[in-house]
Structure formats: structure tokens, C-alpha cells
Design a protein around this motif. Structure first.
Motif, PDB file in Angstrom:
ATOM      1  N   SER A 116       0.894  -1.170  -0.110  1.00  0.00           N
ATOM      2  CA  SER A 116      -0.027  -0.065   0.045  1.00  0.00           C
ATOM      3  C   SER A 116       0.868   1.348  -0.004  1.00  0.00           C
ATOM      4  CB  SER A 116      -0.947  -0.096   1.069  1.00  0.00           C
ATOM      5  OG  SER A 116      -0.369   0.101   2.505  1.00  0.00           O
ATOM      6  N   GLU A 117       1.995   1.404   0.624  1.00  0.00           N
ATOM      7  CA  GLU A 117       2.802   2.385   0.661  1.00  0.00           C
ATOM      8  C   GLU A 117       3.596   2.450  -0.578  1.00  0.00           C
ATOM      9  OE1 GLU A 117       5.271   1.273   3.842  1.00  0.00           O
ATOM     10  OE2 GLU A 117       3.522   2.098   5.227  1.00  0.00           O
ATOM     11  N   SER A 118       3.949   1.554  -1.331  1.00  0.00           N
ATOM     12  CA  SER A 118       4.667   1.754  -2.536  1.00  0.00           C
ATOM     13  C   SER A 118       3.758   2.168  -3.560  1.00  0.00           C
ATOM     14  CB  SER A 118       5.302   0.609  -3.071  1.00  0.00           C
ATOM     15  OG  SER A 118       4.458  -0.561  -3.072  1.00  0.00           O
ATOM     16  N   SER A 119       2.296   1.786  -3.604  1.00  0.00           N
ATOM     17  CA  SER A 119       1.339   2.085  -4.507  1.00  0.00           C
ATOM     18  C   SER A 119       0.999   3.472  -4.277  1.00  0.00           C
ATOM     19  CB  SER A 119       0.149   1.106  -4.608  1.00  0.00           C
ATOM     20  OG  SER A 119      -0.535   1.592  -3.341  1.00  0.00           O
ATOM     21  N   LYS A 120       1.097   4.208  -3.111  1.00  0.00           N
ATOM     22  CA  LYS A 120       0.857   5.438  -2.925  1.00  0.00           C
ATOM     23  C   LYS A 120       1.832   6.329  -3.539  1.00  0.00           C
ATOM     24  CE  LYS A 120      -0.218   5.302   1.477  1.00  0.00           C
ATOM     25  NZ  LYS A 120       0.322   5.900   2.983  1.00  0.00           N
ATOM     26  N   TYR A 121       3.223   5.939  -3.375  1.00  0.00           N
ATOM     27  CA  TYR A 121       4.404   6.508  -3.967  1.00  0.00           C
ATOM     28  C   TYR A 121       4.301   6.463  -5.597  1.00  0.00           C
ATOM     29  CZ  TYR A 121       9.291   7.062  -5.173  1.00  0.00           C
ATOM     30  OH  TYR A 121      10.574   7.407  -5.652  1.00  0.00           O
ATOM     31  N   ARG A 122       3.705   5.367  -6.141  1.00  0.00           N
ATOM     32  CA  ARG A 122       3.484   5.336  -7.532  1.00  0.00           C
ATOM     33  C   ARG A 122       2.589   6.545  -7.902  1.00  0.00           C
ATOM     34  NH1 ARG A 122       1.797  -0.017  -8.351  1.00  0.00           N
ATOM     35  NH2 ARG A 122       2.815  -0.876  -6.369  1.00  0.00           N
ATOM     36  N   GLU A 123       1.435   6.500  -7.405  1.00  0.00           N
ATOM     37  CA  GLU A 123       0.383   7.511  -7.667  1.00  0.00           C
ATOM     38  C   GLU A 123       0.806   8.902  -7.716  1.00  0.00           C
ATOM     39  OE1 GLU A 123      -3.395   5.019  -5.959  1.00  0.00           O
ATOM     40  OE2 GLU A 123      -2.847   6.882  -4.902  1.00  0.00           O
ATOM     41  N   GLU A 125       4.003   9.597  -8.285  1.00  0.00           N
ATOM     42  CA  GLU A 125       5.004  10.060  -9.121  1.00  0.00           C
ATOM     43  C   GLU A 125       4.334   9.918 -10.422  1.00  0.00           C
ATOM     44  OE1 GLU A 125       9.156   8.355  -8.955  1.00  0.00           O
ATOM     45  OE2 GLU A 125       8.267   6.934  -9.722  1.00  0.00           O
ATOM     46  N   GLU A 126       3.174   9.520 -10.642  1.00  0.00           N
ATOM     47  CA  GLU A 126       2.490   9.589 -11.929  1.00  0.00           C
ATOM     48  C   GLU A 126       1.946  10.928 -12.002  1.00  0.00           C
ATOM     49  OE1 GLU A 126       1.241   4.836 -12.402  1.00  0.00           O
ATOM     50  OE2 GLU A 126      -0.356   6.348 -11.764  1.00  0.00           O
ATOM     51  N   ALA A 127       1.346  11.437 -10.795  1.00  0.00           N
ATOM     52  CA  ALA A 127       0.736  12.921 -11.072  1.00  0.00           C
ATOM     53  C   ALA A 127       2.063  13.943 -11.369  1.00  0.00           C
ATOM     54  CB  ALA A 127       0.247  13.146  -9.291  1.00  0.00           C
ATOM     55  N   ASP A 128       3.083  13.612 -10.766  1.00  0.00           N
ATOM     56  CA  ASP A 128       4.237  14.694 -11.044  1.00  0.00           C
ATOM     57  C   ASP A 128       4.638  14.680 -12.669  1.00  0.00           C
ATOM     58  OD1 ASP A 128       6.476  14.145  -8.238  1.00  0.00           O
ATOM     59  OD2 ASP A 128       4.505  15.339  -8.624  1.00  0.00           O
ATOM     60  N   GLU A 129       4.343  13.224 -13.081  1.00  0.00           N
ATOM     61  CA  GLU A 129       4.771  13.237 -14.573  1.00  0.00           C
ATOM     62  C   GLU A 129       3.846  13.694 -15.420  1.00  0.00           C
ATOM     63  OE1 GLU A 129       7.102   8.780 -14.025  1.00  0.00           O
ATOM     64  OE2 GLU A 129       5.205   8.924 -15.196  1.00  0.00           O
ATOM     65  N   GLU A 130       2.497  13.521 -15.179  1.00  0.00           N
ATOM     66  CA  GLU A 130       1.486  14.185 -15.756  1.00  0.00           C
ATOM     67  C   GLU A 130       1.588  15.745 -15.753  1.00  0.00           C
ATOM     68  OE1 GLU A 130      -2.070  11.051 -15.154  1.00  0.00           O
ATOM     69  OE2 GLU A 130      -2.395  13.057 -14.161  1.00  0.00           O
ATOM     70  N   GLU A 131       1.990  16.323 -14.659  1.00  0.00           N
ATOM     71  CA  GLU A 131       2.235  17.826 -14.643  1.00  0.00           C
ATOM     72  C   GLU A 131       3.398  18.120 -15.499  1.00  0.00           C
ATOM     73  OE1 GLU A 131       0.641  19.177 -10.367  1.00  0.00           O
ATOM     74  OE2 GLU A 131       2.675  19.011 -10.589  1.00  0.00           O
ATOM     75  N   GLU A 132       4.512  17.355 -15.433  1.00  0.00           N
ATOM     76  CA  GLU A 132       5.646  17.723 -16.404  1.00  0.00           C
ATOM     77  C   GLU A 132       5.093  17.649 -17.748  1.00  0.00           C
ATOM     78  OE1 GLU A 132       9.337  16.202 -14.146  1.00  0.00           O
ATOM     79  OE2 GLU A 132       8.887  15.211 -15.929  1.00  0.00           O
ATOM     80  N   GLU A 133       4.355  16.705 -18.363  1.00  0.00           N
ATOM     81  CA  GLU A 133       4.152  16.624 -19.423  1.00  0.00           C
ATOM     82  C   GLU A 133       2.882  17.910 -19.941  1.00  0.00           C
ATOM     83  OE1 GLU A 133       3.811  11.783 -19.958  1.00  0.00           O
ATOM     84  OE2 GLU A 133       1.942  12.854 -20.103  1.00  0.00           O
ATOM     85  N   GLU A 134       2.266  18.206 -19.279  1.00  0.00           N
ATOM     86  CA  GLU A 134       1.385  19.459 -19.447  1.00  0.00           C
ATOM     87  C   GLU A 134       2.162  20.704 -19.571  1.00  0.00           C
ATOM     88  OE1 GLU A 134      -2.944  19.139 -18.153  1.00  0.00           O
ATOM     89  OE2 GLU A 134      -1.823  20.611 -16.921  1.00  0.00           O
ATOM     90  N   GLN A 135       3.258  21.002 -18.935  1.00  0.00           N
ATOM     91  CA  GLN A 135       4.036  22.157 -18.797  1.00  0.00           C
ATOM     92  C   GLN A 135       4.704  21.978 -20.185  1.00  0.00           C
ATOM     93  OE1 GLN A 135       6.902  22.603 -15.690  1.00  0.00           O
ATOM     94  NE2 GLN A 135       5.493  24.277 -14.965  1.00  0.00           N
ATOM     95  N   GLN A 136       5.218  20.804 -20.618  1.00  0.00           N
ATOM     96  CA  GLN A 136       5.851  20.893 -21.672  1.00  0.00           C
ATOM     97  C   GLN A 136       4.914  21.272 -23.056  1.00  0.00           C
ATOM     98  OE1 GLN A 136       7.559  17.027 -22.378  1.00  0.00           O
ATOM     99  NE2 GLN A 136       9.497  17.652 -21.386  1.00  0.00           N
TER     100      GLN A 136
ATOM    101  N   VAL B   5       9.043   8.280   1.625  1.00  0.00           N
ATOM    102  CA  VAL B   5       8.642   6.834   1.534  1.00  0.00           C
ATOM    103  C   VAL B   5       9.190   6.228   2.792  1.00  0.00           C
ATOM    104  CG1 VAL B   5       9.413   4.610   0.333  1.00  0.00           C
ATOM    105  CG2 VAL B   5       9.309   6.667  -1.028  1.00  0.00           C
ATOM    106  N   GLU B   6       8.135   5.786   3.260  1.00  0.00           N
ATOM    107  CA  GLU B   6       8.300   5.030   4.615  1.00  0.00           C
ATOM    108  C   GLU B   6       8.765   3.597   4.424  1.00  0.00           C
ATOM    109  OE1 GLU B   6       4.469   6.623   6.402  1.00  0.00           O
ATOM    110  OE2 GLU B   6       5.283   4.964   7.393  1.00  0.00           O
ATOM    111  N   THR B   7      10.227   3.383   5.183  1.00  0.00           N
ATOM    112  CA  THR B   7      10.414   1.823   5.128  1.00  0.00           C
ATOM    113  C   THR B   7      10.007   1.061   6.236  1.00  0.00           C
ATOM    114  OG1 THR B   7      12.506   3.128   4.464  1.00  0.00           O
ATOM    115  CG2 THR B   7      12.545   0.546   4.600  1.00  0.00           C
ATOM    116  N   PRO B   8       9.134   0.069   5.983  1.00  0.00           N
ATOM    117  CA  PRO B   8       8.621  -0.461   7.120  1.00  0.00           C
ATOM    118  C   PRO B   8       9.509  -0.957   7.863  1.00  0.00           C
ATOM    119  CG  PRO B   8       8.205  -1.966   5.092  1.00  0.00           C
ATOM    120  CD  PRO B   8       8.988  -0.563   4.633  1.00  0.00           C
TER     121      PRO B   8
END
Lengths: 150, 130
Positions: A116-123, A125-136, B5-8
Motif C-alpha cells: 500500500s505504501e509503494s502504490s501511494k508512492y507510484r500514484e 510519481e504519476e501525478a508528477d509526470e502528468e504535470e511535467e507533460e502538461e508543462q511541456q 517513502v516509509e521503510t517498514p
């Protein structure tokens, strides 16, 4: 470091307790008798192991298993042990299974948490990427520009 | 914008008797025992695995002194430990007969020797004890 059979004794306190519990109250055991019984117990382990190992080798297995030991007991004429041993084994297996489940559950809980933590991280990241694309895109088509706060 | 990022934290909790480890079951009460344990050692033992009185690590080490033995399953080590317990009980009780015959209160080495000589199952012990 190889241990020689002579160096390995079973703990005296435990042997003494087993002996005492087998005998009626009021009966004592001499030190020599205790020592000899402890020694006999070690010999028993070695004999049983050797016998069980023969069964394993006959079956072309490298690992001694419970069945081999039970077969050895019969071979050694300790049939009277078979019933109590089978019962004890059942309890032991349940016990081990319970422990395995506890540690499996702990592992799963840990994994869920990491997922659950890594999927939050991915979300994010994706949001960041989208913003970058918009800027370009905005840089290429200035008429359609939107003010995007970074 | 920074991403945290939290490391468990690795669980340091370790079930000391989980599969794969052979923890000592030193001085443990058997579940079949109906007698109350006596002495301070018994109180400490109750919290451990109650199935084997003899320490499995020691039993396994003994088993491994046999050069023909490569691997032994945990279950097999447990059964040998349990069988050894039964063996000790049996030989003590069989020797008791001679103590009573001699009208004594203390089990002595000679009672053991008599039992070994008289009982077929103990034939493997002949010549092995000091």
C-alpha cells in the motif's frame, strides 16, 4: 567442529526428572544409576537413529523422517512406544502448523503494508509526470496555456 | 514537492520456535503429565513448547554424530526425543522391580544391570555402559 558421541550427554536435570516421575514417591536414585541411565539414553538415541537411517537409505532418501523412526521402534521391539509416539506427533504437527500460520500471517501483514505504501508512492510519481507533460505541451502551444502552479 | 517513502520497520519480534529452528526445549513439562511440577526449574519451563522434555538441539547433535546420517526432519528429531523419554521411563520402572525385591528404597546401578540382562529389548545396551 565435530562432536564426538562421548561429549554429548542429555541434560542431567531432565533425565533425573523423567526418572523421578516414573518411580513412586519415596524411591531414590543413586548418582551412579542416574549416570548409567543417562548414558543408556544416549545409546538409545544412536541406536534408534542408525536403525531409522537404514529405512531412509532403503527408500533412497537422504532425509530421515518420522516414519523412519516409527519403523525403527518396531524393529527395535519397542512397539509399545508406537501409540504414544503417534499421538505426540499429531500434537507436535498441529503445534508447528499453528506457528507457521502465525509467522505467515505476520509476513503477509508486512507485505500488505509495503504494497500500500509503494502504490501511494507510484500514484504521486504519476501525478508528477502528468504535470511535467502538461508543462511541456504549454511551452509548445502558448495560446492554450494554463497557469499551473508547481 | 518531496515524496516521503516509509521503510517498514523489520519486525524484530521473532517467534523463537518457528519452523526451521531447533530451539532448546530444556526442562519442559510434557502435556501428558498430570503430576504437578516441583522445583524452580519447572516454573520457568512452562512458557516453552510443552511437547518435549529433552532439548531437540542436543538430540539432533547426537544424531548427527552418525556419519551415515545426512539430514533429519524436525519431526524425526522430535520423535526420537519423545521415544528417548519413554525409554528412560521404561528402564527406570523395569529396574524398580529389583529395588523392591531387595527391599531397598534407592535404585542402584546393579538394579539397572539386572534389568538390562533380563529384558530382551535392552539387549542393545549390553557392553555399552561404563
Amino acid at each position: 567442529m565435530a562432536e564426538r558421541p562421548e561429549d554429548l550427554n542429555l541434560p542431567n536435570a531432565v533425565i533425573t526428572r523423567i526418572i523421578k516421575e516414573a518411580l513412586p514417591d519415596g524411591v531414590n536414585v543413586s548418582k551412579e544409576a542416574r549416570r548409567a541411565i543417562s548414558q543408556a539414553a544416549s545409546v538409545f538415541v544412536l541406536y534408534a537413529t542408525s536403525c531409522a537411517n537404514n529405512f531412509a537409505m532403503k527408500a533412497k532418501r537422504k532425509t530421515l523422517n518420522a516414519g523412519d523412526v516409527l519403523a525403527a521402534m518396531e524393529e527395535m521391539e519397542f512397539q509399545r512406544f508406537l501409540e504414544p509416539l503417534r499421538e505426540a506427533l499429531e500434537v507436535y504437527k498441529k503445534d508447528q502448523k499453528g506457528k507457521k500460520e502465525v509467522s505467515e500471517q505476520k509476513r503477509k501483514d508486512k507485505e500488505k503494508k509495503v504494497d500500500s505504501e509503494s502504490s501511494k508512492y507510484r500514484e504521486e510519481e504519476e501525478a508528477d509526470e502528468e504535470e511535467e507533460e502538461e508543462q511541456q505541451r504549454m511551452e509548445e502551444e502558448p495560446e492554450e496555456e494554463e497557469d499551473v502552479e508547481n | 514537492m518531496s515524496v516521503a517513502v516509509e521503510t517498514p520497520v523489520a519486525s524484530t519480534e521473532h517467534d523463537s520456535e518457528r519452523c526451521g529452528s531447533e530451539e532448546d526445549n530444556r526442562g519442559v513439562e510434557s502435556e501428558e503429565r498430570s503430576q504437578q511440577p516441583t522445583g524452580p526449574a519447572a516454573a520457568a519451563s512452562v512458557s516453552h513448547n510443552r511437547l518435549s522434555k529433552l532439548p531437540l538441539t542436543r538430540i539432533k547433535a547426537l544424531m548427527k554424530t552418525d556419519p551415515d546420517v545426512s539430514l533429519a526432519s524436525q519431526e524425526s528429531v522430535f520423535i526420537i526425543a519423545k521415544a528417548t523419554e519413554l525409554f528412560v521411563e521404561m528402564i527406570a520402572k523395569d529396574a524398580l522391580v529389583y529395588v523392591q525385591q531387595g527391599k531397598r528404597k534407592t535404585l542402584q546401578r546393579k538394579d539397572l544391570d539386572n534389568a538390562i540382562e533380563a529384558i530382551d529389548e535392552f539387549a542393545f545396551l549390553e557392553g555399552t555402559l561404563d
